[in-house]
Design a protein around this motif. Structure first.
Motif, PDB file in Angstrom:
ATOM      1  N   LEU A  27       0.941  -1.763   0.061  1.00 34.67           N
ATOM      2  CA  LEU A  27      -0.332   0.078   0.198  1.00 34.67           C
ATOM      3  C   LEU A  27       1.368   1.357  -0.165  1.00 34.67           C
ATOM      4  CD1 LEU A  27      -2.757  -0.810   2.366  1.00 34.67           C
ATOM      5  CD2 LEU A  27      -3.016  -1.077  -0.533  1.00 34.67           C
ATOM      6  N   THR A  28       2.617   1.602   0.657  1.00 31.26           N
ATOM      7  CA  THR A  28       2.301   2.508   0.885  1.00 31.26           C
ATOM      8  C   THR A  28       3.565   2.540  -0.445  1.00 31.26           C
ATOM      9  OG1 THR A  28       4.538   0.882   1.717  1.00 31.26           O
ATOM     10  CG2 THR A  28       3.016   2.256   3.580  1.00 31.26           C
ATOM     11  N   SER A  29       3.747   1.436  -0.982  1.00 35.82           N
ATOM     12  CA  SER A  29       4.356   1.558  -2.777  1.00 35.82           C
ATOM     13  C   SER A  29       3.446   2.768  -3.616  1.00 35.82           C
ATOM     14  CB  SER A  29       4.796   0.298  -3.315  1.00 35.82           C
ATOM     15  OG  SER A  29       5.549  -0.566  -2.029  1.00 35.82           O
ATOM     16  N   TYR A  30       2.685   2.341  -3.575  1.00 34.59           N
ATOM     17  CA  TYR A  30       1.306   3.093  -4.448  1.00 34.59           C
ATOM     18  C   TYR A  30       1.375   4.213  -3.848  1.00 34.59           C
ATOM     19  CZ  TYR A  30      -1.320  -1.558  -6.164  1.00 34.59           C
ATOM     20  OH  TYR A  30      -0.872  -2.727  -6.287  1.00 34.59           O
ATOM     21  N   ALA A  31       1.422   4.671  -2.253  1.00 31.24           N
ATOM     22  CA  ALA A  31       1.455   6.369  -1.981  1.00 31.24           C
ATOM     23  C   ALA A  31       2.026   6.858  -2.340  1.00 31.24           C
ATOM     24  CB  ALA A  31       1.336   5.947  -0.409  1.00 31.24           C
ATOM     25  N   ALA A  32       3.803   6.795  -1.984  1.00 34.10           N
ATOM     26  CA  ALA A  32       5.142   6.948  -2.569  1.00 34.10           C
ATOM     27  C   ALA A  32       4.212   7.156  -4.406  1.00 34.10           C
ATOM     28  CB  ALA A  32       6.022   5.764  -2.330  1.00 34.10           C
ATOM     29  N   VAL A  33       4.564   6.516  -5.001  1.00 37.48           N
ATOM     30  CA  VAL A  33       4.109   6.847  -6.625  1.00 37.48           C
ATOM     31  C   VAL A  33       3.281   7.587  -6.713  1.00 37.48           C
ATOM     32  CG1 VAL A  33       3.590   5.813  -8.486  1.00 37.48           C
ATOM     33  CG2 VAL A  33       4.790   4.690  -7.303  1.00 37.48           C
ATOM     34  N   LEU A  34       2.484   8.066  -5.680  1.00 35.12           N
ATOM     35  CA  LEU A  34       1.818   9.468  -5.716  1.00 35.12           C
ATOM     36  C   LEU A  34       1.897  10.244  -5.607  1.00 35.12           C
ATOM     37  CD1 LEU A  34      -1.201   9.681  -6.808  1.00 35.12           C
ATOM     38  CD2 LEU A  34      -2.632   9.417  -4.416  1.00 35.12           C
ATOM     39  N   ILE A  35       3.230  10.365  -4.747  1.00 34.31           N
ATOM     40  CA  ILE A  35       3.350  12.048  -3.767  1.00 34.31           C
ATOM     41  C   ILE A  35       4.471  12.045  -4.501  1.00 34.31           C
ATOM     42  CG2 ILE A  35       5.288  12.730  -2.024  1.00 34.31           C
ATOM     43  CD1 ILE A  35       3.561  10.509  -0.126  1.00 34.31           C
ATOM     44  N   PHE A  36       4.947  11.068  -5.524  1.00 32.64           N
ATOM     45  CA  PHE A  36       5.988  11.323  -6.795  1.00 32.64           C
ATOM     46  C   PHE A  36       5.679  11.549  -7.669  1.00 32.64           C
ATOM     47  CE2 PHE A  36       7.667  10.155 -10.187  1.00 32.64           C
ATOM     48  CZ  PHE A  36       9.530  11.181 -10.457  1.00 32.64           C
ATOM     49  N   ILE A  37       4.013  11.775  -8.458  1.00 33.85           N
ATOM     50  CA  ILE A  37       4.143  12.328  -9.279  1.00 33.85           C
ATOM     51  C   ILE A  37       3.252  13.677  -9.084  1.00 33.85           C
ATOM     52  CG2 ILE A  37       1.756  11.590 -11.463  1.00 33.85           C
ATOM     53  CD1 ILE A  37       2.273   8.248 -10.929  1.00 33.85           C
ATOM     54  N   ILE A  38       2.204  13.811  -8.166  1.00 35.17           N
ATOM     55  CA  ILE A  38       1.919  14.641  -7.971  1.00 35.17           C
ATOM     56  C   ILE A  38       2.878  15.828  -7.861  1.00 35.17           C
ATOM     57  CG2 ILE A  38       0.224  15.905  -6.030  1.00 35.17           C
ATOM     58  CD1 ILE A  38      -1.121  13.738  -5.426  1.00 35.17           C
ATOM     59  N   GLY A  39       3.661  15.695  -6.618  1.00 36.76           N
ATOM     60  CA  GLY A  39       4.950  16.515  -6.457  1.00 36.76           C
ATOM     61  C   GLY A  39       5.742  16.927  -8.040  1.00 36.76           C
ATOM     62  N   ILE A  40       5.961  15.722  -8.521  1.00 40.91           N
ATOM     63  CA  ILE A  40       6.635  16.452  -9.779  1.00 40.91           C
ATOM     64  C   ILE A  40       5.961  16.896 -10.724  1.00 40.91           C
ATOM     65  CG2 ILE A  40       7.431  15.131 -12.097  1.00 40.91           C
ATOM     66  CD1 ILE A  40       9.185  15.619 -10.139  1.00 40.91           C
ATOM     67  N   ALA A  41       4.421  16.962 -11.155  1.00 35.97           N
ATOM     68  CA  ALA A  41       3.613  18.067 -11.872  1.00 35.97           C
ATOM     69  C   ALA A  41       3.829  19.266 -11.224  1.00 35.97           C
ATOM     70  CB  ALA A  41       1.980  17.347 -11.401  1.00 35.97           C
ATOM     71  N   TYR A  42       3.072  19.847  -9.912  1.00 33.63           N
ATOM     72  CA  TYR A  42       3.356  20.391  -9.260  1.00 33.63           C
ATOM     73  C   TYR A  42       4.953  21.211  -9.740  1.00 33.63           C
ATOM     74  CZ  TYR A  42       3.556  23.744  -5.682  1.00 33.63           C
ATOM     75  OH  TYR A  42       4.111  25.172  -4.858  1.00 33.63           O
ATOM     76  N   ARG A  43       5.841  20.755  -9.134  1.00 34.78           N
ATOM     77  CA  ARG A  43       6.765  21.852  -9.438  1.00 34.78           C
ATOM     78  C   ARG A  43       7.115  22.032 -11.035  1.00 34.78           C
ATOM     79  NH1 ARG A  43      11.982  21.681  -6.756  1.00 34.78           N
ATOM     80  NH2 ARG A  43      12.062  21.535  -5.073  1.00 34.78           N
TER      81      ARG A  43
END
Length: 306
Positions: free
Chosen positions: A8-24
């Motif tokens: 479950l935390t694997s999904y969360a880490a990837v989601l945070i990565f995608i949202i963070g990169i999109a925001y940047r």
């Protein structure tokens, strides 16, 4: 239970990565226009880049359509990303460490892709890795070769860069605590990855865990403590990257395309954007600057006084 949580935390880490990169990306792309440098050569000038020419050398250039090359820019960008040419040209000793570090990371990214392809092949093509099919055999051995090579190169280069930052007085003066922390975060994932490889030399557990990730109906395998620590370190790194200097890998697009190579001729749109910036009010004052006046008004006063 622990492996289910890590799934479950694997999904969360990837989601945070995608949202963070999109925001940047959004944040950098919406920043005000940069100071025009108009440095040459620019690689999108076909036929002129090799000697540093540009469209301004043409007679009556403003009456002609511009001929630019996206391929030229891509070649330059890829050459810099894959071979780090500028560091090689300016500091070959540093390049000898940073190049294997980056090359190893690129190979690790390819390894991730191969593992995911193996999981997709197993789950949806019903061809386990390894099996008798040519594609399955290729994935099996390519995963081993690419993964081990990438991990060794990245780890050796990473430790070399860390040691060089510690012993080189010039680099040490410019290295912040956060720079050390970033490098240690990467090295922690790399070192635990190598330790996991010793426990799983053929990446069977890695494939099984990836299979559970791409197919939610499949439970993750039971993992030993070393591999569990590696997955935790890797997830922490993935979630941390968008909020660190490691995002320079997307910043290169803006550094090159939007700054070094931005040579579009003046237009009504560009003039409008410049005008918006010049109309901003000054939030500070000095002997030559009036608080609350715009940049344009202050510049006009300075010019008149001069």
């Amino acid at each position: 239970m622990i492996t289910q949580i890590l799934k479950l935390t694997s999904y969360a880490a990837v989601l945070i990565f995608i949202i963070g990169i999109a925001y940047r990306w959004w944040k950098w792309s919406s920043m005000p226009i940069h100071l025009r440098w108009e440095l040459y050569p620019v690689p999108h000038e076909p036929g002129r880049a090799k000697y540093g020419g540009g469209y301004l050398e043409e007679e009556l250039w403003w009456t002609k359509n511009r001929n630019t090359s996206v391929i030229g820019e891509l070649k330059e960008l890829l050459g810099e990303m894959l071979f780090i040419k500028r560091i090689y040209g300016n500091n070959k000793r540093l390049w000898a460490l940073t190049y294997p570090f980056h090359l190893g990371i690129y190979l690790i990214l390819v390894w991730f892709l191969l593992v995911l392809l193996g999981a997709v092949t197993t789950s949806y093509a019903h061809a386990p890795v390894p099996s008798s099919s040519t594609w399955s055999i290729f994935l099996y051995y390519a995963t081993i070769v690419v993964g081990v090579t990438g991990a060794l190169l990245a780890t050796a280069g990473g430790f070399g860069l860390l040691i060089r930052r510690l012993i080189n007085p010039i680099l040490r003066d410019y290295t912040t605590i956060l720079d050390y922390f970033n490098l240690i975060m990467v090295l922690l994932a790399l070192v635990t990855g190598l330790a996991s490889w010793f426990n799983d030399p053929y990446f069977n557990y890695a494939r099984a865990f990836a299979l559970s990730i791409i197919n939610p109906l499949i439970s993750p395998p039971h993992l030993n403590p070393v591999i569990l620590v590696h997955i935790i370190a890797l997830q922490a790194l993935v979630a941390y990257i968008p909020f660190s200097k490691i995002t320079h890998f997307i910043g290169k697009y803006f550094t090159y395309h939007r700054v070094l190579w931005e040579d579009e001729p003046g237009s009504s749109e560009l003039s409008s954007r410049v005008g918006e910036l010049m109309a901003l009010k000054m939030p500070w004052n000095a002997s030559h600057i009036k608080l609350g006046e715009s940049w344009e008004e202050n510049a006009r006063v300075i010019a008149n006084e001069g």
